[in-house]
Design an enzyme around this catalytic site. Structure first.
Site, PDB file in Angstrom:
ATOM      1  N   LYS A   1       2.492  73.813  44.324  1.00 49.51           N
ATOM      2  CA  LYS A   1       2.907  75.215  44.285  1.00 49.51           C
ATOM      3  C   LYS A   1       3.334  75.735  45.656  1.00 49.51           C
ATOM      4  O   LYS A   1       4.272  76.510  45.779  1.00 49.51           O
ATOM      5  CB  LYS A   1       1.760  76.069  43.736  1.00 49.51           C
ATOM      6  CG  LYS A   1       2.128  77.536  43.505  1.00 49.51           C
ATOM      7  CD  LYS A   1       3.202  77.674  42.451  1.00 49.51           C
ATOM      8  CE  LYS A   1       3.512  79.127  42.163  1.00 49.51           C
ATOM      9  NZ  LYS A   1       4.627  79.289  41.210  1.00 49.51           N
TER      10      LYS A   1
ATOM     11  N   SER B   1      32.889  72.525  48.153  1.00 49.00           N
ATOM     12  CA  SER B   1      31.673  72.503  47.351  1.00 49.00           C
ATOM     13  C   SER B   1      31.815  73.405  46.114  1.00 49.00           C
ATOM     14  O   SER B   1      32.635  73.127  45.248  1.00 49.00           O
ATOM     15  CB  SER B   1      30.472  72.905  48.207  1.00 49.00           C
ATOM     16  OG  SER B   1      29.298  72.306  47.713  1.00 49.00           O
TER      17      SER B   1
END
Length: 326
Positions: free
Chosen positions: A196, A144
């Site tokens: 949020k 990765s």
């Protein structure tokens, strides 16, 4: 045994222990505290003292690629990859005319998107500014983000037992509402918008974060495409998150050669005309060997365990990380 004898024995044992500790610390200090690295060990900064002749700089990336950690006391010692220090080291090497190239030694499962790309871009800057080559060597794993930073290399070597690939992005988190219910804890939040609060993911929120992950993924594909001179569609075929053995990586064009480290350094020395390799010495706390063990003996509270588990998962942070390699 008389009282005075017992007191005398206790004092003698105490003096023996103190003398032994002082002796060990003195010897450790004498071995590790040379004039060359005095600044490193006292201030945390490193002293760049490369060879006076031509040399190859070894940039080691071991462990998770993440924001630089800082020690806050004798029981909190920085470990693993140090991001800011590595970037500064490359800057110093870049400005040194005696340097002939970089050996990027990667032993990492990846890490955060931010730090992985910043290191990759710093390595590209080194090549663009100096015209010197970067050779990469993959140790246990270079997956990765560990693979992404290797895309700055002109040649990539891998150990026969390397695990690499895992080209992809992960953003993970924890839904601990079930735990809250069992503990009798009620969570609430007052937010300025519908998206949020991400403590309980809705389908709409998952779609928003998926778009972000897809954007980072496309950037990863682009970097691999440029680094390995492959068509983006060919990279996508390989970039489904899976890992590859060294032989599979070689067959798919993800690396250039399979080699032992000694053979790789020999080849690099021959091409660049120097047998000298310089690696930045790690700064160590001289008391670490004494106090690190004591830290491990202190039992952790349940709250500490939960906090550390959440931190290990990098909750909500996009990562180029091979999660199965932890």
């Amino acid at each position: 045994m008389k009282k005075k004898q017992i007191i005398g024995l206790v004092i003698a044992v105490a003096l023996f222990i103190v003398t032994g500790i002082a002796s060990v610390l003195t010897n450790t200090f004498a071995r590790s505290m040379s004039a060359a690295d005095m600044k490193t060990r006292l201030t945390g900064d490193f002293e760049f003292l490369p060879p006076v002749n031509h040399y190859i700089a070894v940039v080691e990336v071991a462990g998770t690629i993440q924001e630089q950690t800082e020690s806050t006391g004798i029981f909190d010692v920085s470990e693993g990859y140090q991001h800011v220090t590595t970037l500064e080291y490359i800057d110093h090497v870049m400005a040194d005319s005696n340097n002939t190239g970089i050996l990027l030694y990667v032993d990492s499962p990846g890490g955060t998107v931010y730090e992985s790309e910043e290191l990759y871009l710093k390595l590209l800057e080194y090549k663009e500014e100096t015209g010197r080559p970067i050779w990469g060597y993959m140790a246990h794993y270079a997956a990765s983000g560990g693979y992404l930073i290797s895309m700055a290399c002109d040649k990539i070597y891998a150990n026969p037992n390397t695990t690499t690939g895992s080209i992809g992005v992960i953003m993970s988190g924890l839904d601990i509402t079930g735990l809250y219910e069992k503990l009798g804890i009620r969570y609430f939040s007052i937010t300025s918008g519908d998206y949020k609060d991400s403590s309980q993911m809705t389908d709409e929120q998952m779609a928003i974060y998926q778009e972000q992950v897809d954007e980072f993924y496309e950037k990863f594909v682009e970097i691999v495409s440029e680094g390995r001179d492959m068509a983006p569609e060919d990279v996508r075929t390989l970039a489904d998150g899976r890992t590859y053995t060294a032989s599979q990586a070689l067959e798919n064009g993800l690396i250039d050669e399979i080699s032992l480290y000694e053979d790789m350094t020999s080849a690099m020395s021959g091409e660049l005309g120097t047998n000298t390799f310089y690696e930045l010495p790690a700064a160590e706390d001289i008391f670490r060997s004494w106090f690190f063990g004591l830290k491990e003996l202190v039992p952790k509270s349940e709250a500490q365990i939960l906090i550390e588990a959440a931190a290990d998962l990098e909750s909500g942070v996009p990562m180029y990380y091979a999660e199965q390699l932890q």
